[in-house]
Design an enzyme around this catalytic site. Sequence first.
Site, PDB file in Angstrom:
ATOM      1  N   LYS A 169      41.097  39.553  10.902  1.00 17.04           N
ATOM      2  CA  LYS A 169      40.325  40.381  11.833  1.00 17.04           C
ATOM      3  C   LYS A 169      39.889  41.720  11.223  1.00 17.04           C
ATOM      4  O   LYS A 169      38.789  42.191  11.478  1.00 17.04           O
ATOM      5  CB  LYS A 169      41.134  40.633  13.112  1.00 17.04           C
ATOM      6  CG  LYS A 169      41.246  39.395  14.010  1.00 17.04           C
ATOM      7  CD  LYS A 169      41.996  39.731  15.283  1.00 17.04           C
ATOM      8  CE  LYS A 169      41.921  38.597  16.277  1.00 17.04           C
ATOM      9  NZ  LYS A 169      42.478  38.971  17.582  1.00 17.04           N
ATOM     10  N   ASP A 196      38.605  41.315  22.582  1.00 10.59           N
ATOM     11  CA  ASP A 196      39.996  41.149  23.041  1.00 10.59           C
ATOM     12  C   ASP A 196      40.321  42.059  24.227  1.00 10.59           C
ATOM     13  O   ASP A 196      40.968  41.641  25.192  1.00 10.59           O
ATOM     14  CB  ASP A 196      40.990  41.429  21.897  1.00 10.59           C
ATOM     15  CG  ASP A 196      41.048  40.285  20.896  1.00 10.59           C
ATOM     16  OD1 ASP A 196      40.746  39.140  21.288  1.00 10.59           O
ATOM     17  OD2 ASP A 196      41.389  40.536  19.731  1.00 10.59           O
TER      18      ASP A 196
END
Length: 277
Positions: free
Chosen positions: A70, A107
């Site tokens: 990420k 997220d």
Amino acid sequence: MSENKIPLAGVIGTPIAHSKSPQLHGHWLKRHGLKGFYIPMDVTGDDLADVLKILPKMGFVGVNITVPHKESALKLADLVTDRATLIGAANTLIFRKDGKIHADNTDGYGFIQNLRQNAPDWNPAAGPAAIFGAGGAARAVVTALLDAGVPEILISNRTRVRAEALQADFGKKLRVVDWVKAGNILEEATTVVNTTSLGMLGKPPLRVPLDGLRKGALVTDLVYAPLKTRLLIEAEKMGCVTVDGLGMLLHQAVPAFERWFGVRPDVDSATRAAALR
Ligand code: ATR
């Protein structure tokens, strides 16, 4: 550019076999009668940059990024949303027609949408939030909670310096409490979040003393396997409102699916069942 008319997307990480995203996106593609494929790709760190150059040429419209890529994916992107910059990581890449890679992080959005859907009476401004853990997932949760109007966040992590790093980045609204006193952060909290991996299948449970939990507090766990962690079971017994972590996974996928395939999908019980298959 590929002549391929069928859009391709996927998820990149390692390991990747456990990912629920292929079932989830596959379910939405079928449900909406769309052409497209969503493919899991096990890619190790050294290959990430090359893979991201090749995929757009193969007809990929974008990819999800998961552990451990990420942070690297964010650095490899040409354009980055503000929320991805703030979180310091990307979970969604869009391959633009001009060849540029656009990075986003959904997220925090997924986290909030899960709470809004499953605890509609939750009021983030009602009191402080308590967060266990200070890893990558905690950064997304902190960003989202502050954005939602939580007045203060108490955070406790086994490795204290990681919590202090969050405090340095997010400022005065964060207060760090030592891990040996982690139970103390529950006393005033009206929102409680476990962002550690404790409680996950194969990992020990989160053993923080829970007697400080306030009745009526909203308690959520980012762990979704199992769906009911010890934290959620105990919190329910104590009269708290509980929300499991599966919905965060489902909701974080919505903006990506919409960008890649052109339809905004619903998150409902059929979506949950598809992800659990
Ligand atoms: P993620 O991106 O999913 O948050 P991570 O960055 O590795 O993953 O963070 C995992 C979190 O779980 C961290 O808060 C970690 O605590 P440390 O910062 O001290 O490592 C926490 N965690 C994992 N195993 C733990 C354990 N056995 N006891 C306490 N905390 C644990």
